[in-house]
Motif scaffolding. Structure first.
Motif, PDB file in Angstrom:
ATOM      1  N   GLN A   7       0.845  -1.069   0.059  1.00 25.86           N
ATOM      2  CA  GLN A   7       0.197   0.051   0.114  1.00 25.86           C
ATOM      3  C   GLN A   7       0.905   1.328  -0.046  1.00 25.86           C
ATOM      4  OE1 GLN A   7      -3.130   0.321   2.831  1.00 25.86           O
ATOM      5  NE2 GLN A   7      -3.282   2.412   2.914  1.00 25.86           N
ATOM      6  N   PRO A   8       0.853   2.024  -1.171  1.00 22.19           N
ATOM      7  CA  PRO A   8       1.536   3.160  -1.076  1.00 22.19           C
ATOM      8  C   PRO A   8       1.191   4.155  -0.140  1.00 22.19           C
ATOM      9  CG  PRO A   8       0.374   3.202  -3.084  1.00 22.19           C
ATOM     10  CD  PRO A   8       0.052   1.644  -2.426  1.00 22.19           C
ATOM     11  N   GLN A   9       2.141   5.093   0.373  1.00 21.81           N
ATOM     12  CA  GLN A   9       1.632   5.980   1.058  1.00 21.81           C
ATOM     13  C   GLN A   9       1.418   7.349   0.443  1.00 21.81           C
ATOM     14  OE1 GLN A   9       0.757   5.998   4.327  1.00 21.81           O
ATOM     15  NE2 GLN A   9       0.689   3.872   4.176  1.00 21.81           N
ATOM     16  N   ARG A  10       2.571   7.499  -0.685  1.00 21.83           N
ATOM     17  CA  ARG A  10       2.885   8.818  -1.467  1.00 21.83           C
ATOM     18  C   ARG A  10       2.433   8.386  -3.085  1.00 21.83           C
ATOM     19  NH1 ARG A  10       7.948  11.974   1.372  1.00 21.83           N
ATOM     20  NH2 ARG A  10       6.543  12.979   3.142  1.00 21.83           N
ATOM     21  N   ALA A  11       1.806   9.015  -3.670  1.00 18.31           N
ATOM     22  CA  ALA A  11       1.619   8.812  -5.119  1.00 18.31           C
ATOM     23  C   ALA A  11       1.808   9.953  -5.804  1.00 18.31           C
ATOM     24  CB  ALA A  11       0.198   8.212  -5.384  1.00 18.31           C
ATOM     25  N   LEU A  12       2.645  10.004  -6.917  1.00 16.62           N
ATOM     26  CA  LEU A  12       2.731  11.236  -7.975  1.00 16.62           C
ATOM     27  C   LEU A  12       2.057  10.954  -9.169  1.00 16.62           C
ATOM     28  CD1 LEU A  12       4.499  13.816  -8.594  1.00 16.62           C
ATOM     29  CD2 LEU A  12       6.232  12.243  -9.290  1.00 16.62           C
ATOM     30  N   ILE A  13       1.232  11.614  -9.609  1.00 19.90           N
ATOM     31  CA  ILE A  13       0.422  11.619 -10.927  1.00 19.90           C
ATOM     32  C   ILE A  13       0.841  12.670 -11.818  1.00 19.90           C
ATOM     33  CG2 ILE A  13      -2.010  11.368 -11.711  1.00 19.90           C
ATOM     34  CD1 ILE A  13      -1.260   9.834  -9.224  1.00 19.90           C
ATOM     35  N   LEU A  14       1.205  12.217 -13.015  1.00 19.04           N
ATOM     36  CA  LEU A  14       1.858  12.964 -14.086  1.00 19.04           C
ATOM     37  C   LEU A  14       1.020  12.861 -15.230  1.00 19.04           C
ATOM     38  CD1 LEU A  14       5.657  11.882 -13.671  1.00 19.04           C
ATOM     39  CD2 LEU A  14       4.725  13.892 -12.623  1.00 19.04           C
ATOM     40  N   SER A  15       0.224  14.054 -15.570  1.00 18.18           N
ATOM     41  CA  SER A  15      -0.474  14.421 -16.770  1.00 18.18           C
ATOM     42  C   SER A  15       0.317  14.263 -17.932  1.00 18.18           C
ATOM     43  CB  SER A  15      -1.377  15.443 -16.615  1.00 18.18           C
ATOM     44  OG  SER A  15      -2.317  15.347 -15.413  1.00 18.18           O
ATOM     45  N   GLY A  16      -0.443  14.193 -19.108  1.00 22.30           N
ATOM     46  CA  GLY A  16       0.062  14.307 -20.401  1.00 22.30           C
ATOM     47  C   GLY A  16      -0.074  15.901 -21.046  1.00 22.30           C
ATOM     48  N   GLY A  17       0.897  16.142 -22.061  1.00 15.07           N
ATOM     49  CA  GLY A  17       0.871  17.378 -22.534  1.00 15.07           C
ATOM     50  C   GLY A  17       2.152  17.524 -23.468  1.00 15.07           C
ATOM     51  N   GLY A  18       2.586  16.406 -24.106  1.00 14.11           N
ATOM     52  CA  GLY A  18       3.782  16.551 -24.983  1.00 14.11           C
ATOM     53  C   GLY A  18       5.009  17.303 -24.579  1.00 14.11           C
ATOM     54  N   GLY A  19       5.354  18.378 -25.195  1.00 10.93           N
ATOM     55  CA  GLY A  19       6.549  19.137 -24.831  1.00 10.93           C
ATOM     56  C   GLY A  19       6.398  19.999 -23.629  1.00 10.93           C
ATOM     57  N   ARG A  20       5.049  20.034 -23.038  1.00 14.08           N
ATOM     58  CA  ARG A  20       4.906  20.763 -21.954  1.00 14.08           C
ATOM     59  C   ARG A  20       5.437  20.001 -20.738  1.00 14.08           C
ATOM     60  NH1 ARG A  20      -1.298  22.897 -22.444  1.00 14.08           N
ATOM     61  NH2 ARG A  20      -1.135  24.169 -24.291  1.00 14.08           N
ATOM     62  N   GLY A  21       5.815  18.563 -20.982  1.00 10.39           N
ATOM     63  CA  GLY A  21       6.181  17.645 -19.861  1.00 10.39           C
ATOM     64  C   GLY A  21       7.418  18.216 -19.276  1.00 10.39           C
ATOM     65  N   ALA A  22       8.017  19.159 -19.886  1.00  7.47           N
ATOM     66  CA  ALA A  22       9.251  19.693 -19.051  1.00  7.47           C
ATOM     67  C   ALA A  22       9.065  20.332 -17.589  1.00  7.47           C
ATOM     68  CB  ALA A  22      10.082  20.735 -20.155  1.00  7.47           C
ATOM     69  N   TYR A  23       7.961  20.829 -17.668  1.00  9.08           N
ATOM     70  CA  TYR A  23       7.494  21.263 -16.394  1.00  9.08           C
ATOM     71  C   TYR A  23       7.425  20.382 -15.229  1.00  9.08           C
ATOM     72  CZ  TYR A  23       3.801  23.624 -13.273  1.00  9.08           C
ATOM     73  OH  TYR A  23       3.314  24.303 -12.345  1.00  9.08           O
ATOM     74  N   GLN A  24       7.152  19.274 -15.539  1.00 12.04           N
ATOM     75  CA  GLN A  24       7.414  18.183 -14.582  1.00 12.04           C
ATOM     76  C   GLN A  24       8.797  17.852 -14.109  1.00 12.04           C
ATOM     77  OE1 GLN A  24       5.234  14.881 -16.767  1.00 12.04           O
ATOM     78  NE2 GLN A  24       3.265  15.740 -16.133  1.00 12.04           N
ATOM     79  N   VAL A  25       9.601  18.051 -14.813  1.00  8.31           N
ATOM     80  CA  VAL A  25      11.143  17.927 -14.661  1.00  8.31           C
ATOM     81  C   VAL A  25      11.479  18.940 -13.484  1.00  8.31           C
ATOM     82  CG1 VAL A  25      13.321  17.970 -15.235  1.00  8.31           C
ATOM     83  CG2 VAL A  25      11.726  17.025 -16.728  1.00  8.31           C
ATOM     84  N   GLY A  26      11.091  20.072 -13.574  1.00  6.81           N
ATOM     85  CA  GLY A  26      11.426  21.363 -12.643  1.00  6.81           C
ATOM     86  C   GLY A  26      10.454  20.950 -10.966  1.00  6.81           C
ATOM     87  N   VAL A  27       9.345  20.347 -11.327  1.00 12.79           N
ATOM     88  CA  VAL A  27       8.533  19.816 -10.074  1.00 12.79           C
ATOM     89  C   VAL A  27       9.402  18.940  -9.498  1.00 12.79           C
ATOM     90  CG1 VAL A  27       6.597  18.815  -9.342  1.00 12.79           C
ATOM     91  CG2 VAL A  27       6.159  20.607 -10.968  1.00 12.79           C
TER      92      VAL A  27
END
Length: 299
Positions: A7-27
């Motif tokens: 049972q995970p305690q923490r979950a990270l949910i990453l949405s789609g969006g092509g080249g916009r995905g660089a935003y998730q790297v900063g997060v």
């Protein structure tokens, strides 16, 4: 989707969006600084790629270098030969092997070189990838031993832009076609702390009417993305029996929702960007998106 072994305690949910995905790297860079480590990473489309790399043990520094090395022509390659073949097939009344504009072989090669399948299949963190079954119009989740590079590729195969992927006799397209914010696996597994990273603004205050066709197209794309994010509230409502409208308003205004035993945070861009940003890997734009993700996560 296979059942989680823990049972995970923490979950990270990453949405789609092509080249916009660089935003998730900063997060991810900000999360690393804070020492916030997910037990589960659920991704759709570009979120599936970032999630698979995080699941392969990649640091934010390595992810930043990866994004900085990408070039549009390496990922978004027009397949002239196959388009000619498609037209010939149509001329003779045959069914083409895939009706798409671009070739996904270059992207497949990048993923094969980058993803450590063994680590991705490990349970620390558990990686879950969403893909859309083309012929059954059904969303499917893949994790554990069943997960492969091909599933990640399928998850980011934008319909018509890229060809579908055939896996075990089934055809799959981008998971974002049916769930751009794949929160359900985290809820099902019993995660208590869920962090969602969107690639479009979370609707709250109204915007000014789009002034151009391009701006209207961009906002239409964002509305689709935002609409997918709002389905997470429907999932929560069904899962927890809570007040959907009140909770949606709180999440939109505060980007945080405390449900007692479950805490949900949302990190999202503050402004909409051109729809062309989905296919944009310009190094300057990539750096700006990573910085924006870091700043929004910090705030």
């Amino acid at each position: 989707m296979t059942e989680s072994k823990f049972q995970p305690q923490r979950a990270l949910i990453l949405s789609g969006g092509g080249g916009r995905g660089a935003y998730q790297v900063g997060v991810w860079r900000r999360l690393e600084e804070m020492g916030w480590k997910p037990d589960m990473v659920c991704g759709t489309s570009i979120g599936a790629i970032n999630g698979a790399l995080i699941g392969s043990g990649w640091s934010a520094y390595r992810l930043e270098a990866f994004w900085g090395s990408l070039h549009r022509n390496d990922v978004f390659t027009l397949s002239v030969g196959r388009r000619i073949k498609y037209q010939v097939y149509r001329l003779f009344g045959k069914c083409p092997d895939w009706p798409a504009f671009m070739d996904n072989e270059p992207l497949r090669k990048i993923l094969l070189e980058s993803i450590d399948v063994g680590k991705m299949r490990d349970s620390e963190p558990e990686v879950v990838v969403a893909a859309t079954n083309v012929l059954r119009a059904k969303l499917e989740y893949f994790s554990g031993e069943q997960l492969s590079v091909e599933h990640v590729l399928a998850s980011c195969s934008i319909p018509v832009v890229f060809p579908w992927c055939e896996i075990n006799g089934e055809l799959y397209w981008d998971g974002g076609a049916m769930a751009n914010t794949p929160i359900f696996p985290a809820l099902k597994a019993g995660a208590k702390e869920i962090l969602i990273v969107l690639l479009a603004p979370l609707a709250g205050e109204p915007i000014q009417p789009p002034a151009t066709t391009r701006a209207a197209l961009s906002w239409a794309f964002d509305i689709i993305t935002i609409g997918s994010a709002k389905t997470l509230m429907q999932d929560l409502s069904h899962h927890l029996g809570m007040d959907l409208r009140n909770s949606s308003d709180i999440l939109a205004s505060k980007h945080f929702l405390d449900l007692g035993d479950i805490r949900i945070g949302v990190i999202a861009p503050r402004i909409t960007t051109s729809v062309s940003s989905v296919l944009d890997l310009n190094p300057q734009e990539v750096r700006q998106r990573m910085s924006a993700g870091y700043d929004d996560a910090r705030d």
